[in-house]
Design an enzyme around this catalytic site. Sequence first.
Site, PDB file in Angstrom:
ATOM      1  N   CYS A  64       0.662  -1.739   0.116  1.00  0.00           N
ATOM      2  CA  CYS A  64      -0.102  -0.225   0.392  1.00  0.00           C
ATOM      3  C   CYS A  64       0.889   1.156   0.446  1.00  0.00           C
ATOM      4  CB  CYS A  64      -1.032   0.086   1.385  1.00  0.00           C
ATOM      5  SG  CYS A  64      -1.887  -0.879   1.261  1.00  0.00           S
ATOM      6  N   GLN A  65       1.768   1.359   0.595  1.00  0.00           N
ATOM      7  CA  GLN A  65       3.104   2.387   0.135  1.00  0.00           C
ATOM      8  C   GLN A  65       3.270   3.097  -1.421  1.00  0.00           C
ATOM      9  OE1 GLN A  65       6.805   2.652   1.799  1.00  0.00           O
ATOM     10  NE2 GLN A  65       6.883   4.060   3.112  1.00  0.00           N
TER      11      GLN A  65
ATOM     12  N   PRO B 254       8.077  -6.415  -5.116  1.00  0.00           N
ATOM     13  CA  PRO B 254       8.705  -5.215  -5.571  1.00  0.00           C
ATOM     14  C   PRO B 254      10.174  -4.547  -5.042  1.00  0.00           C
ATOM     15  CG  PRO B 254       6.901  -3.744  -5.254  1.00  0.00           C
ATOM     16  CD  PRO B 254       6.869  -5.304  -4.818  1.00  0.00           C
ATOM     17  N   TYR B 255       9.850  -4.763  -3.478  1.00  0.00           N
ATOM     18  CA  TYR B 255      10.927  -4.119  -2.471  1.00  0.00           C
ATOM     19  C   TYR B 255      11.540  -4.865  -1.603  1.00  0.00           C
ATOM     20  CZ  TYR B 255       7.425  -0.449  -4.038  1.00  0.00           C
ATOM     21  OH  TYR B 255       7.344   0.915  -4.731  1.00  0.00           O
ATOM     22  N   GLY B 256      13.052  -4.604  -0.702  1.00  0.00           N
ATOM     23  CA  GLY B 256      13.776  -5.282  -0.030  1.00  0.00           C
ATOM     24  C   GLY B 256      13.086  -5.600   1.058  1.00  0.00           C
TER      25      GLY B 256
ATOM     26  N   MET C 271       9.383  -4.493   3.205  1.00  0.00           N
ATOM     27  CA  MET C 271       7.844  -3.568   3.570  1.00  0.00           C
ATOM     28  C   MET C 271       7.392  -3.958   5.406  1.00  0.00           C
ATOM     29  SD  MET C 271       6.067  -0.724   3.011  1.00  0.00           S
ATOM     30  CE  MET C 271       5.774   0.104   3.761  1.00  0.00           C
ATOM     31  N   GLU C 272       7.873  -2.378   5.690  1.00  0.00           N
ATOM     32  CA  GLU C 272       7.624  -1.937   6.698  1.00  0.00           C
ATOM     33  C   GLU C 272       6.712  -2.694   8.048  1.00  0.00           C
ATOM     34  OE1 GLU C 272       7.812   1.949   5.792  1.00  0.00           O
ATOM     35  OE2 GLU C 272       8.560   0.206   5.597  1.00  0.00           O
TER      36      GLU C 272
ATOM     37  N   HIS D   9      16.976  -2.744   8.804  1.00  0.00           N
ATOM     38  CA  HIS D   9      16.355  -2.130   8.490  1.00  0.00           C
ATOM     39  C   HIS D   9      14.737  -1.911   9.202  1.00  0.00           C
ATOM     40  CE1 HIS D   9      15.565   1.366   5.872  1.00  0.00           C
ATOM     41  NE2 HIS D   9      15.401   1.018   5.430  1.00  0.00           N
ATOM     42  N   GLU D  10      14.551  -2.938   8.694  1.00  0.00           N
ATOM     43  CA  GLU D  10      12.881  -2.913   8.856  1.00  0.00           C
ATOM     44  C   GLU D  10      12.415  -3.270  10.317  1.00  0.00           C
ATOM     45  OE1 GLU D  10      11.340  -2.279   5.896  1.00  0.00           O
ATOM     46  OE2 GLU D  10      13.042  -2.879   4.799  1.00  0.00           O
TER      47      GLU D  10
ATOM     48  N   HIS E 232      11.911   0.390  11.859  1.00  0.00           N
ATOM     49  CA  HIS E 232      10.968   1.183  11.102  1.00  0.00           C
ATOM     50  C   HIS E 232      10.237   1.118  11.904  1.00  0.00           C
ATOM     51  CE1 HIS E 232      11.529   2.661   7.098  1.00  0.00           C
ATOM     52  NE2 HIS E 232      11.757   1.835   6.868  1.00  0.00           N
TER      53      HIS E 232
ATOM     54  N   GLU F 205      12.659   7.096   6.119  1.00  0.00           N
ATOM     55  CA  GLU F 205      13.625   6.545   6.115  1.00  0.00           C
ATOM     56  C   GLU F 205      15.533   6.788   6.283  1.00  0.00           C
ATOM     57  OE1 GLU F 205      13.104   3.802   4.655  1.00  0.00           O
ATOM     58  OE2 GLU F 205      11.502   3.997   3.809  1.00  0.00           O
TER      59      GLU F 205
ATOM     60  N   ASP G 240       5.324   7.740  -6.049  1.00  0.00           N
ATOM     61  CA  ASP G 240       6.321   6.773  -6.390  1.00  0.00           C
ATOM     62  C   ASP G 240       7.698   6.681  -7.876  1.00  0.00           C
ATOM     63  OD1 ASP G 240       5.087   4.838  -4.422  1.00  0.00           O
ATOM     64  OD2 ASP G 240       4.006   3.973  -6.553  1.00  0.00           O
TER      65      ASP G 240
ATOM     66  N   TYR H  90      16.784   8.097   1.684  1.00  0.00           N
ATOM     67  CA  TYR H  90      17.707   7.012   2.917  1.00  0.00           C
ATOM     68  C   TYR H  90      18.558   7.397   3.362  1.00  0.00           C
ATOM     69  CZ  TYR H  90      13.862   3.601   0.723  1.00  0.00           C
ATOM     70  OH  TYR H  90      12.998   2.553   0.836  1.00  0.00           O
TER      71      TYR H  90
END
Length: 657
Positions: free
Chosen positions: A176-177, A310-312, A314-315, A339-340, A343, A362, A419, A427
């Site tokens: 959703c982000q 699509p991402y590494g 999502m938090e 990293h997550e 968050h 970020e 986006d 970051y």
Amino acid sequence: MYRTPSHCVTDIAYITSKSSLNVPRFVLRNSIRKMTSTTINPPRDPNTLSNYNEFRTRHTTANFEIDFEHRCLKGNVVLNLTSISNAETKDILLDTSYVGVKHVSIKGGILSKWELLPNFEPYGSALKISVEKEPGKGQELELDIQLETTEKGIALQWLSPAQTSNRKHPYMFSQCQSIRARSVFPCQDTPDVKSTFDFNIRSPLPVIASGLPTGVHDPQPGKDGGPSTSLYTFEQEIPIPVYLFALASGDIAAAPIGPRSVVATGPDELKASKWELEADTERYIQTAEKLIYPYPWGTYNVLILPPSFPYGGMENPVYTFATPTIISGDRQNVDVIAHELSHSWSGNLVSNASWEHFWLNEGWTVYLERRIQAAIHGEPHRDFSAIIGWKALADAVAHFGKEHEFTKLVIDMKGKDPDDAFSSVPYEKGSTFLFHLEKLLGKEKWDPFIPHYFTKFKGKSLDSDEFKATVLEYFGKDQEASKLLSGKVDWDRWFYAPGLPPKPDFDTSMVDVCYDLAEKWKSYDSDGKASSFQPKKEDIGSLMANQIVVFLERVQDSEPPLSKEAVHAMGEIYGFSSVKNVEIVARFLTVGLIAKDPEVLTPTCELLGQTGRLKFMRPLRLNEMDRDLAIETYRKNRDFYHPIGRAMVEKDLFGSG
């Protein structure tokens, strides 16, 4: 910092100009009196169509059935709103984007009418809900919206059984982000609004959501020969922005990776995922708690998604959604989890008020992630990670152009899709700024500020002005620190200047060996067998995977590029073509593509059919070497990619959007 909205300024100017044309004074006085009695809650987010400055969502209940056959969510969402203005409008505006709204009702029967307003891309269509009478300040409203998602919604990805690893069951997951929750249900799709959540999700397969599970209930037989279903329920008692609404359902199994953590993934991948994450997860949590304060979300878990994610990572609260590329068999890519996890405080608990201030999410998270690394592995590892990050930042600035708006820390997002601004800038430029403040003040003074900041804004959203004010206020009684922050920090330059910031003085001890090896390959390439450097497997034997990544990125920058012969030798001697770590594979293939080596075309196309992670898809320069093959590869794998990934790659290939 609140400012008078521009529309109020316009009204005042209009009245003032008219007053010189013999407008009766009582009309002028009444107009001004009406304006001064207005509750001013200026919206800070330009990327929402909702009037969240007049109503605020306090609680959200999502009641959905996951319909795999028709690839949609069906059901209703109940929004509990509070009026924060004083009887100033009858209209509630919510964000939607290609949601099939079936019916709207309001508890108490006060609904007048509802309608979907015209589409306004990239923000979708506002759902306008009118009530009979303007609600007074503090009045609560309960909206019940019947809906069905559509295939045009970009937040959900639906995978057929053939697209999953064991090919047995379908799968769905959400992302959703940043402004995609509006394609799942009507909402105030802004990080400046937070609400608690209840999830009641019916599915034939196990469900994961961004809340704590409260049970599996009410099993029901399938309809018309379909599979039986159960009701999976969750609750999220900590208010979160709607971009953290998350669902996944599929053939999911779970195993513990710590005393308060599990990993969930496909049954065939569970053993490898457990091994990859169980050594570090609890250690990361405990280290973060010492730096900030106790982990607030109950359990910290990881869902390893299918490769099209699509991402590494999502938090999403309670469950980080993560790419399968971190399961590399060497525990070398678990920094994504650090990293997550970070968050959980930065972004989830304390959020940017809008995507114009994305660095507050970020930049802080990267900073915390590297502090965790330093505490566990030592300060050289922290600087090593920062050097990798600086390279990513420099690449992003080069991609946009050093004067581009998107290379600023605080950006203008009016009329833009958040986006489109996604890059390493928030970051790395953000974390560099925080690193600069730490070095300026010293850890002894800076570190106590960290829990203060995350306590002051716990459960809230803020912008960059509020961050600055908080720093200055906290250190205001420290004369030395206050002088440094006023005299040595150019706040406006950090916030609003485009391009690269001043480069910190990093400890290069862990990268020097990587750079030296890259230089040796330059001499080998020019001198061939006559070179004093003769490569051998032992050259990289003592290097960590991330050091090999740095070596390969350094080689990518070689001028002139390595020859095809050198690329062949490197791949054969170092065994890069057979490693499982995608971080290494992608960098090596990029070296080959820069060298115009046709032998890397096939493995590049294969990789692009195995991962939908944008980090790898976009930098791979297949388009520059063979545009026809790039388009053919994209079209072949289009249905495999997540809708967000498709949109981004299409902009790269075709300039659409």
